[in-house]
Design a protein around this motif. Structure first.
Motif, PDB file in Angstrom:
ATOM      1  N   ALA A 130       4.630   8.805   5.082  1.00  0.00           N
ATOM      2  CA  ALA A 130       5.115   7.650   4.339  1.00  0.00           C
ATOM      3  C   ALA A 130       6.446   7.151   4.895  1.00  0.00           C
ATOM      4  N   VAL A 131       7.300   8.097   5.302  1.00  0.00           N
ATOM      5  CA  VAL A 131       8.595   7.721   5.885  1.00  0.00           C
ATOM      6  C   VAL A 131       8.389   6.976   7.203  1.00  0.00           C
ATOM      7  N   LEU A 132       7.525   7.518   8.060  1.00  0.00           N
ATOM      8  CA  LEU A 132       7.267   6.887   9.355  1.00  0.00           C
ATOM      9  C   LEU A 132       6.632   5.508   9.176  1.00  0.00           C
ATOM     10  N   SER A 133       5.723   5.402   8.205  1.00  0.00           N
ATOM     11  CA  SER A 133       5.091   4.115   7.935  1.00  0.00           C
ATOM     12  C   SER A 133       6.117   3.094   7.452  1.00  0.00           C
ATOM     13  N   GLY A 134       7.035   3.539   6.590  1.00  0.00           N
ATOM     14  CA  GLY A 134       8.071   2.643   6.103  1.00  0.00           C
ATOM     15  C   GLY A 134       8.987   2.149   7.207  1.00  0.00           C
ATOM     16  N   LEU A 135       9.392   3.044   8.081  1.00  0.00           N
ATOM     17  CA  LEU A 135      10.268   2.657   9.191  1.00  0.00           C
ATOM     18  C   LEU A 135       9.539   1.730  10.163  1.00  0.00           C
ATOM     19  N   GLY A 177       0.786  -1.226   0.000  1.00  0.00           N
ATOM     20  CA  GLY A 177       0.000   0.000   0.000  1.00  0.00           C
ATOM     21  C   GLY A 177       0.816   1.273   0.000  1.00  0.00           C
ATOM     22  N   ALA A 178       2.146   1.163   0.030  1.00  0.00           N
ATOM     23  CA  ALA A 178       2.989   2.359   0.040  1.00  0.00           C
ATOM     24  C   ALA A 178       2.837   3.126  -1.270  1.00  0.00           C
ATOM     25  N   PRO A 179       2.824   4.468  -1.227  1.00  0.00           N
ATOM     26  CA  PRO A 179       2.707   5.256  -2.460  1.00  0.00           C
ATOM     27  C   PRO A 179       3.849   5.003  -3.431  1.00  0.00           C
ATOM     28  N   ASP A 180       5.049   4.752  -2.911  1.00  0.00           N
ATOM     29  CA  ASP A 180       6.198   4.365  -3.723  1.00  0.00           C
ATOM     30  C   ASP A 180       6.735   3.073  -3.114  1.00  0.00           C
ATOM     31  N   ARG A 181       6.425   1.931  -3.739  1.00  0.00           N
ATOM     32  CA  ARG A 181       6.749   0.643  -3.129  1.00  0.00           C
ATOM     33  C   ARG A 181       8.248   0.407  -3.036  1.00  0.00           C
ATOM     34  N   VAL A 182       9.004   0.922  -3.984  1.00  0.00           N
ATOM     35  CA  VAL A 182      10.464   0.772  -3.945  1.00  0.00           C
ATOM     36  C   VAL A 182      11.021   1.507  -2.727  1.00  0.00           C
ATOM     37  N   ALA A 183      10.635   2.767  -2.574  1.00  0.00           N
ATOM     38  CA  ALA A 183      11.115   3.552  -1.446  1.00  0.00           C
ATOM     39  C   ALA A 183      10.602   2.983  -0.136  1.00  0.00           C
ATOM     40  N   GLY A 184       9.338   2.543  -0.134  1.00  0.00           N
ATOM     41  CA  GLY A 184       8.766   1.987   1.087  1.00  0.00           C
ATOM     42  C   GLY A 184       9.512   0.760   1.562  1.00  0.00           C
ATOM     43  N   LEU A 185       9.807  -0.147   0.633  1.00  0.00           N
ATOM     44  CA  LEU A 185      10.536  -1.358   1.000  1.00  0.00           C
ATOM     45  C   LEU A 185      11.952  -1.028   1.442  1.00  0.00           C
ATOM     46  N   ALA A 186      12.577  -0.032   0.813  1.00  0.00           N
ATOM     47  CA  ALA A 186      13.922   0.383   1.213  1.00  0.00           C
ATOM     48  C   ALA A 186      13.910   0.930   2.637  1.00  0.00           C
ATOM     49  N   LEU A 187      12.871   1.672   3.001  1.00  0.00           N
ATOM     50  CA  LEU A 187      12.747   2.194   4.366  1.00  0.00           C
ATOM     51  C   LEU A 187      12.525   1.059   5.364  1.00  0.00           C
ATOM     52  N   PHE A 210      20.124  -3.217   0.770  1.00  0.00           N
ATOM     53  CA  PHE A 210      18.965  -2.946  -0.087  1.00  0.00           C
ATOM     54  C   PHE A 210      18.742  -1.439  -0.311  1.00  0.00           C
ATOM     55  N   PRO A 211      18.747  -0.598   0.723  1.00  0.00           N
ATOM     56  CA  PRO A 211      18.594   0.839   0.465  1.00  0.00           C
ATOM     57  C   PRO A 211      19.712   1.411  -0.398  1.00  0.00           C
ATOM     58  N   ALA A 214      15.244   0.445   8.484  1.00  0.00           N
ATOM     59  CA  ALA A 214      14.892   0.323   9.900  1.00  0.00           C
ATOM     60  C   ALA A 214      15.391  -0.996  10.466  1.00  0.00           C
ATOM     61  N   ALA A 215      15.193  -2.087   9.707  1.00  0.00           N
ATOM     62  CA  ALA A 215      15.664  -3.390  10.155  1.00  0.00           C
ATOM     63  C   ALA A 215      17.186  -3.431  10.250  1.00  0.00           C
ATOM     64  N   GLY A 216      17.869  -2.748   9.305  1.00  0.00           N
ATOM     65  CA  GLY A 216      19.329  -2.703   9.331  1.00  0.00           C
ATOM     66  C   GLY A 216      19.861  -2.002  10.556  1.00  0.00           C
ATOM     67  N   VAL A 217      19.224  -0.919  10.954  1.00  0.00           N
ATOM     68  CA  VAL A 217      19.652  -0.190  12.153  1.00  0.00           C
ATOM     69  C   VAL A 217      19.461  -1.059  13.390  1.00  0.00           C
ATOM     70  N   ILE A 218      18.305  -1.719  13.484  1.00  0.00           N
ATOM     71  CA  ILE A 218      18.071  -2.613  14.620  1.00  0.00           C
ATOM     72  C   ILE A 218      19.080  -3.754  14.609  1.00  0.00           C
ATOM     73  N   GLY A 219      19.362  -4.282  13.417  1.00  0.00           N
ATOM     74  CA  GLY A 219      20.359  -5.338  13.304  1.00  0.00           C
ATOM     75  C   GLY A 219      21.733  -4.877  13.752  1.00  0.00           C
TER      76      GLY A 219
END
Length: 276
Positions: A202-207, A23-33, A183-184, A37-42
């Motif tokens: 959109a940024v907050l939703s992606g993260l 549902g992200a407006p830009d699926r590429v950017a959304g998935l990268a976000l 990936f990003p 977020a997962a990379g930072v937690i990792g």
């Protein structure tokens, strides 16, 4: 029962983050976000847990690469097809492939009733795909989804072996850090840094999606240390039922009696695995 409850909880989380990605407006950017977020937690996990055993680096690198291939396939699937169609095929392909590999290659024992449960879940999930009688024009989306399913099966097997060789938190940290930053960077190389010029929501939703994704993955890894690989993989893919409901409620994709019948077949498979 605890393992079953944990995996079903992970399935809900998994369907949620996939719906957020679709549902992200830009699926590429959304998935990268998500991945960022997962990379930072990792990275935090890596700093806390330290290096994995030297003999396990192959598993870490293989899983990270397979996850990147999976993300590319997932993105292609979502760009080409409907969520309620490509998501079930991608996730429904995985359980029976994992079952075959775990029995033939890893020599894991699976009770007959559990095997029947796995096959029922796979049949119900794949049935969701063909209810709409896809035409030739949908072939690229279906091929992308099937390839994505093979990648899911591959990293599931790698992960299932790896979590018995090192702490789950260590494994999670390294895999997510590697794929989460790779990936990003690949997206920036492909689309340029302006790809992330998105509305704040959109940024907050992606993260947030990345946090949900990592939580779902962590629960499944823990479950793989307690249950058989094929059964856990099959139960995890019940996320498709939740995904079909989400597709109906939020994307206007029709559920209908045939989808309900396919969902009932999946539930029957869950019951068999639970009692097996």
């Amino acid at each position: 029962m605890l393992v079953i409850g944990v995996v079903l909880g992970a399935a809900v989380l998994h369907a949620t983050w996939n719906a957020m990605a679709h549902g992200a407006p830009d699926r590429v950017a959304g998935l990268a976000l998500f991945e960022l977020a997962a990379g930072v937690i990792g990275l935090v996990g890596v700093l806390v847990m330290g290096l994995p055993p030297a003999s396990t680096w192959g598993f870490v690198i293989a899983s990270a690469l397979l996850h990147l291939a999976y993300l590319a396939g997932l993105l292609a699937s979502y760009q080409l097809g409907q969520f309620s169609q490509v998501y079930p095929l991608a996730r429904g392909t995985s359980p029976w492939v994992v079952a075959v590999v775990s029995i033939v290659v890893l020599h894991q024992k699976l009770a007959v009733i559990e095997l029947l449960g796995v096959l029922l879940i796979s049949a119900g999930l794949i049935g969701l795909v063909f209810i709409g009688r896809p035409g030739r024009g949908q072939a690229p989306a279906l091929l992308a989804a099937f390839g994505t399913g093979l990648m899911i099966a591959a990293y599931t097997v790698v992960d299932g072996v790896a979590v018995h060789k090192m702490p789950v938190a260590t494994y999670m940290g390294w895999v997510f850090m590697l794929q989460g930053f790779a990936f990003p960077l690949a997206v920036i190389w492909w689309r340029g840094p302006r790809v992330f010029n998105l509305p704040r929501g959109a940024v907050l939703s992606g993260l947030a999606g990345g946090v949900v994704s990592m939580a779902a993955y962590g629960l499944v890894l823990w479950a793989q240390t307690r249950g058989t690989l094929a059964a856990v993989a099959a139960l995890r893919e019940t996320s498709i039922i939740f995904g079909a409901v989400i597709g109906t409620l939020f994307f206007g994709e029709r559920f209908g009696p045939k989808r309900a019948l396919a969902a009932s077949v999946v539930v029957a498979g869950i019951i068999l695995i639970t009692t097996g």
